[in-house]
Enzyme design. Structure first.
Site, mmCIF file in Angstrom:
data_model
loop_
_atom_site.group_PDB
_atom_site.id
_atom_site.type_symbol
_atom_site.label_atom_id
_atom_site.label_comp_id
_atom_site.label_asym_id
_atom_site.label_seq_id
_atom_site.Cartn_x
_atom_site.Cartn_y
_atom_site.Cartn_z
ATOM 1 C CB ILE A 26 -0.901 0.018 1.254
ATOM 2 C CG1 ILE A 26 -1.720 -1.276 1.344
ATOM 3 C CG2 ILE A 26 -1.807 1.234 1.271
ATOM 4 C CD1 ILE A 26 -2.428 -1.455 2.690
ATOM 5 C CB ALA A 27 1.366 4.208 0.340
ATOM 6 C CB SER A 28 4.634 0.445 -3.028
ATOM 7 O OG SER A 28 3.637 -0.006 -3.923
ATOM 8 N N GLY A 29 3.627 3.337 -4.524
ATOM 9 C CA GLY A 29 3.806 4.206 -5.694
ATOM 10 C C GLY A 29 3.255 3.617 -6.983
ATOM 11 C CB THR A 31 -1.597 5.492 -8.393
ATOM 12 O OG1 THR A 31 -2.474 4.519 -7.823
ATOM 13 C CG2 THR A 31 -2.429 6.446 -9.228
ATOM 14 C CB THR A 32 3.393 7.582 -8.766
ATOM 15 O OG1 THR A 32 2.695 8.016 -7.609
ATOM 16 C CG2 THR A 32 4.305 8.669 -9.275
ATOM 17 C CD GLU A 48 -5.715 -1.139 -6.180
ATOM 18 O OE1 GLU A 48 -5.206 -2.224 -5.965
ATOM 19 O OE2 GLU A 48 -5.434 -0.117 -5.541
ATOM 20 N NE ARG A 119 -2.925 -3.513 -4.260
ATOM 21 C CZ ARG A 119 -1.855 -3.899 -3.617
ATOM 22 N NH1 ARG A 119 -1.250 -5.016 -3.939
ATOM 23 N NH2 ARG A 119 -1.367 -3.162 -2.643
HETATM 24 P P1 TTP Z 1 -3.496 -0.308 -2.871
HETATM 25 O O1 TTP Z 1 -3.931 -1.373 -3.783
HETATM 26 O O2 TTP Z 1 -2.173 -0.561 -2.259
HETATM 27 O O3 TTP Z 1 -3.512 1.048 -3.657
HETATM 28 P P2 TTP Z 1 -2.814 2.398 -3.313
HETATM 29 O O4 TTP Z 1 -3.428 3.404 -4.223
HETATM 30 O O5 TTP Z 1 -2.924 2.628 -1.854
HETATM 31 O O6 TTP Z 1 -1.297 2.151 -3.681
HETATM 32 P P3 TTP Z 1 -0.283 3.100 -4.432
HETATM 33 O O7 TTP Z 1 -0.077 4.297 -3.560
HETATM 34 O O8 TTP Z 1 0.942 2.233 -4.546
HETATM 35 O O9 TTP Z 1 -0.901 3.460 -5.735
HETATM 36 O O10 TTP Z 1 -4.581 -0.194 -1.753
HETATM 37 C C1 TTP Z 1 -5.765 0.518 -1.759
HETATM 38 C C2 TTP Z 1 -6.456 0.228 -0.451
HETATM 39 O O11 TTP Z 1 -7.187 -0.990 -0.548
HETATM 40 C C3 TTP Z 1 -5.493 0.017 0.719
HETATM 41 O O12 TTP Z 1 -6.042 0.588 1.884
HETATM 42 C C4 TTP Z 1 -5.416 -1.472 0.876
HETATM 43 C C5 TTP Z 1 -6.794 -1.915 0.463
HETATM 44 N N1 TTP Z 1 -6.895 -3.271 -0.090
HETATM 45 C C6 TTP Z 1 -7.488 -4.273 0.662
HETATM 46 O O13 TTP Z 1 -7.842 -4.068 1.827
HETATM 47 N N2 TTP Z 1 -7.672 -5.495 0.087
HETATM 48 C C7 TTP Z 1 -7.244 -5.794 -1.170
HETATM 49 O O14 TTP Z 1 -7.429 -6.923 -1.628
HETATM 50 C C8 TTP Z 1 -6.602 -4.767 -1.922
HETATM 51 C C9 TTP Z 1 -6.125 -5.043 -3.311
HETATM 52 C C10 TTP Z 1 -6.452 -3.523 -1.349
HETATM 53 MG MG MG Z 2 -2.942 3.503 -6.164
#
Ligand code: TTP
Ligand code: MG
Length: 245
Positions: A26-29, A31-32, A48, A119
């Site tokens: 989560i928050a690894s980047g 979307t960026t 996503e 994802r």
């Molecule tokens: P992330 O899929 O990690 O998306 P993100 O936008 O936070 O990542 P990034 O900054 O790298 O773009 O997660 C989104 C939210 O959904 C996060 O709170 C985790 C949650 N989640 C679940 O609880 N279950 C799941 O199966 C998935 C895929 C996400």
């Molecule tokens: Mg994202």
């Protein structure tokens, strides 16, 4: 229209495409990374469906899950599974062949359209559902039902993938980014949660200790600042976009 091919449901008349999944904590980047490639190359990018997880017919399964994972974990993960499947089987948009825009690397032209996704249905199951179950927050019966759904899907429906790009971060980095971006539902996430997600990712994609890895993995260290990350994406552009070759 769906038809049966080699025992799996595939869409009629679809040409071969190259499919890349962007994976990471989560928050690894992620979307960026997707936004960068969508701006600098002619590829199809699927972000996503997180907005759906926050609002399905006026309900917020993501928020509910963080408030009470034992009660709402299955609800969220069932919906994540559905929305990810919907992404995986979406017919390919009519993009022209991959050709980096001016000034963004000189990669070779590809005759295969490219789709990049944030994802996959695999990480939803192998990382998030697994984490809920292993940490004792998902009842066994919920996990069993979700698992049977998942196994049916991957057995019967073609989920194409040619390359997995793993944005490898330390949990601490994700924790700091999470605090900065301040998504309301995620305010309750402790560092330990990100550590568990990290360990499951490492076991899956790096150590090959847990589950099937459905495509080759390209690891990109992702603890760096934005400038360095964009530089790394540029350096890896060809390896990523020519995934099917
Ligand atoms: P992330 O899929 O990690 O998306 P993100 O936008 O936070 O990542 P990034 O900054 O790298 O773009 O997660 C989104 C939210 O959904 C996060 O709170 C985790 C949650 N989640 C679940 O609880 N279950 C799941 O199966 C998935 C895929 C996400
Ligand atoms: Mg994202």
């Amino acid at each position: 229209m769906l038809s049966s091919s080699q025992g799996k449901l595939v869409r009629n008349g679809e040409e071969k495409k190259s499919v890349i999944w962007i994976e990471g904590n989560i928050a690894s980047g992620k979307t960026t990374c997707l936004e960068y490639f969508s701006k600098t190359s002619d590829i199809e990018v699927l972000t996503e469906p997180v907005s759906k997880w926050r609002n399905v017919q006026g309900c917020n399964p993501l928020g509910l899950m963080y408030q009470d994972p034992s009660r709402w974990g299955l609800t969220l993960q069932t919906y994540v599974q559905l929305t990810m499947l919907d992404r995986h089987v979406l017919p390919m948009a009519c993009t022209s062949p991959t050709e980096p825009l001016k000034g963004h690397g000189g990669g070779k032209k590809s005759s295969t359209p490219v789709r990049m996704m944030e994802r996959s249905i695999y990480s939803a199951k192998y990382i998030f559902a697994e984490n809920l179950y292993k940490s004792g927050k998902m009842p066994e019966v919920d996990f069993a039902v979700l698992s049977e759904w998942f196994e049916w899907i991957i057995k019967n429906i073609a989920i194409p993938v040619d390359l997995i790009v793993y944005l490898q971060t330390s949990p601490q980095t994700c924790y700091e980014r999470l605090k900065q971006r301040c998504r309301e539902e995620e305010k309750v996430i402790p560092l330990e949660y990100l550590e568990s997600i990290h360990n499951l990712y490492e076991d899956w994609l790096i150590h090959h200790k847990s589950f099937e890895v459905p495509a080759p993995v390209l690891v990109i260290p992702a603890d760096h600042d934005l400038k360095k990350m964009l530089h790394q994406y540029e350096e890896n552009r060809e390896k990523i976009l020519m995934a099917h070759c």
